[in-house]
Design a protein around this motif. Structure first.
Motif, PDB file in Angstrom:
ATOM      1  N   LEU A  26       0.937  -1.363   0.025  1.00  0.00           N
ATOM      2  CA  LEU A  26      -0.122   0.162   0.057  1.00  0.00           C
ATOM      3  C   LEU A  26       0.839   1.385  -0.053  1.00  0.00           C
ATOM      4  N   GLU A  27       1.949   1.289   0.750  1.00  0.00           N
ATOM      5  CA  GLU A  27       2.721   2.318   0.903  1.00  0.00           C
ATOM      6  C   GLU A  27       3.552   2.685  -0.359  1.00  0.00           C
ATOM      7  N   GLU A  28       3.868   1.694  -1.188  1.00  0.00           N
ATOM      8  CA  GLU A  28       4.697   1.685  -2.527  1.00  0.00           C
ATOM      9  C   GLU A  28       3.723   2.227  -3.414  1.00  0.00           C
ATOM     10  N   VAL A  29       2.332   1.814  -3.476  1.00  0.00           N
ATOM     11  CA  VAL A  29       1.320   2.291  -4.457  1.00  0.00           C
ATOM     12  C   VAL A  29       0.974   3.785  -4.359  1.00  0.00           C
ATOM     13  N   ALA A  30       0.756   4.044  -3.053  1.00  0.00           N
ATOM     14  CA  ALA A  30       0.549   5.386  -2.634  1.00  0.00           C
ATOM     15  C   ALA A  30       1.549   6.418  -2.902  1.00  0.00           C
ATOM     16  N   LYS A  31       2.864   5.892  -3.007  1.00  0.00           N
ATOM     17  CA  LYS A  31       4.152   6.750  -3.397  1.00  0.00           C
ATOM     18  C   LYS A  31       4.223   6.955  -4.948  1.00  0.00           C
TER      19      LYS A  31
END
Length: 529
Positions: A26-31
């Motif tokens: 989720l962090e990676e996609v949000a970034k």
């Protein structure tokens, strides 16, 4: 030519499996896609971008910690398809909790079994039917109830209160916590659908859910383009949680929730108004969708359809191809996280070939546990990353299904080919034994559903004094249509062996179903008996 090779296939992956947690993904996609819409809830008139989803997820995860929820505690999600459902699931993953995905249609007496079975400590719900101080004796594990509602109820929290509870410092702790959560940690419990008896809870890890979702999305060809996915299935089911949410997260796709339940009119509205390129559902949902689309005759933007949750008959796939211009399907089960076989379409044909997914082994065995030759029916067994950890606190049932060397017995009669393709013949438990002949209902169902008056069909065995069982066909027919057993028998003659032709028939307005759309054959049998 008849094969003598034992039916074993290992589908080697084209690339390594992802060793990350849901929270890290989720962090990676949000970034990378922060401004892209992650979820659109049409019926709530709300949406969240991936950045907003991560922000709200961490606020809720931090509040869970303030409510004394510790790593591996179980939190139940007892709600329909809402933005809050998705936030809660992600928050459990970010907080190191295990989300227990509960059917939203259960009543309070039914939910008691599920809470006690998995020792749920907190419950997120849209209803106020369960309150900790009223149920301390019946539900000793339950300490906190969070309601997705603006109405105040003594002893419970609202979801908005949970969103505003944590400070920036406490939210920062959640972000640091991600280093302590392992991809191999359990993160969700999905109950079996209950088509054959009392549900059991299958435990899945971050690793299993992320990779199964990725491989479903990969074969759906979600990569390389931004897709918007219309969700018809309930999110609590593995089809919703893994086949849609995890697939969408892996490919930064947008999911659209047309309603909090299921209405084909609303689904088509969402397809039109939100320009959905993918639509998902069970075979029954697509039957309703086709009927609705035939009345509306509107152009659709959908490029792909994903069917799951129950077997798809070729006749239905032909209808989908004709009416909606697309169709794909998956085969899987809760105990395998979601999917293990997925179709590959043949151009300009409704016929779908199911191929084993990557990083999975499959074999087919007889009743002695010996492998049968390719092309021979037997019980399908699966081994790979996707198999559940086990049934929650049920070692006996786990050992019945999972062998010590990692093979999971699916309970499905299956035919496997040397190229890794295969097809399900039917459930072993559904097999009808008539006068010494083994009959699998699926073959009869696929024929009967092509009869013009028939909308939907299920074939079951009913007791017979001399033969042991006889073939009974349960049908739903089109409005203002007429069908007799004699007419149906005439239709089947010359297409089925005489012993497979139904000798009993019952007409239903509706079939008993699980919330995920599966028809409950055992209830049909109870009703007829």
């Amino acid at each position: 030519m008849y094969s003598t090779k034992p039916s074993y296939v290992h589908k080697v992956g084209e690339q390594p499996l992802k060793y990350v947690t849901i929270g890290q993904l989720l962090e990676e996609v949000a970034k990378n896609f922060g401004d892209r819409k992650a979820i659109i809830s049409v019926h709530q008139d709300k949406f969240l971008t991936f950045s907003e989803l991560l922000d709200k997820t961490d606020k809720v995860a931090a509040s869970f910690k303030l409510l004394n929820l510790e790593k591996n505690d179980r939190l139940g999600i007892w709600a329909p398809n809402l933005l809050e459902w998705c936030i809660t699931m992600m928050a459990c993953a970010r907080a190191g909790l295990i989300a227990v995905c509960l059917n939203p249609v259960y009543e309070a007496p039914e939910i008691e079994y599920y809470i006690n079975k998995t020792q749920i400590k907190a419950l997120v719900s849209r209803t106020a039917k369960v309150r900790p101080w009223e149920t301390s004796k019946q539900l000793p594990s339950l300490k906190t109830v969070i309601r997705i509602s603006d109405d105040f109820k003594r002893g419970t929290y609202t979801f908005d209160q949970i969103l505003d509870m944590a400070s920036s410092t406490e939210i920062g702790i959640i972000q640091k916590l991600q280093l302590t959560i392992s991809p191999d940690d359990g993160c969700s419990l999905h109950f079996t659908s209950g088509t054959t008896g009392k549900p059991k809870a299958a435990l899945a890890t971050h690793f299993k859910m992320i990779n199964n979702g990725f491989l479903i999305g990969k074969r759906m060809e979600l990569a390389g383009k931004h897709h918007t996915i219309c969700v018809q299935v309930p999110l609590f089911h593995v089809f919703g949680t893994v086949g849609i949410i995890m697939a969408a997260l892996n490919f930064a796709s947008t999911i659209v929730l047309p309603t909090d339940g299921y209405q084909p009119e609303k689904s088509l509205d969402a397809v039109q108004n939100r320009k959905c390129t993918v639509i998902t559902g069970t075979p029954t949902m697509f039957l309703d969708l086709i009927e609705t689309q035939e009345k509306r005759k509107e152009p659709v933007s959908v490029e792909k359809a994903l069917l799951g949750g129950a077997p798809s008959a070729p006749h239905l796939l032909e209808q989908i191809l004709k009416t909606l211009n697309m169709s794909k399907s998956v085969y899987g089960l809760t105990e395998c996280t979601a999917s293990v076989f997925q179709s590959v379409p043949i151009e300009n044909s409704p016929f779908l070939v199911y191929y084993l997914q990557e990083h999975v082994e499959a074999k087919v065995i007889n009743d002695k546990g010996e492998m049968v030759p390719f092309g021979t029916p037997g019980e399908l067994c699966i081994r790979g990353y996707c198999n559940m950890q086990g049934y929650w606190e049920d070692e006996e049932k786990t050992n019945e299904m999972l062998s010590k060397d990692g093979w999971l017995k699916t309970g499905d009669q299956f035919i496997l080919e040397e190229d890794g393709s295969g097809k399900a013949v039917g459930r072993l438990k559904d097999m009808i034994l008539r006068g010494g002949e083994n009959i699998f209902p699926k073959e009869i169902e696929e024929l009967v559903v092509t009869h013009p008056p028939v909308v939907e069909v299920q074939v079951i065995g009913t007791p017979h004094k001399r033969l042991g069982e006889e073939v009974c066909v349960c049908v739903r027919i089109k409005p203002q249509s007429h069908l007799t057993l004699e007419e149906l028998a005439t239709f089947c003659k010359g297409k089925l062996a005489y012993f497979k032709i139904p000798t009993k028939m019952a007409i239903f307005e509706n079939f008993p179903r699980t919330a995920s759309g599966k028809i409950q054959k055992f209830k049909l049998q109870e009703m007829l008996l």
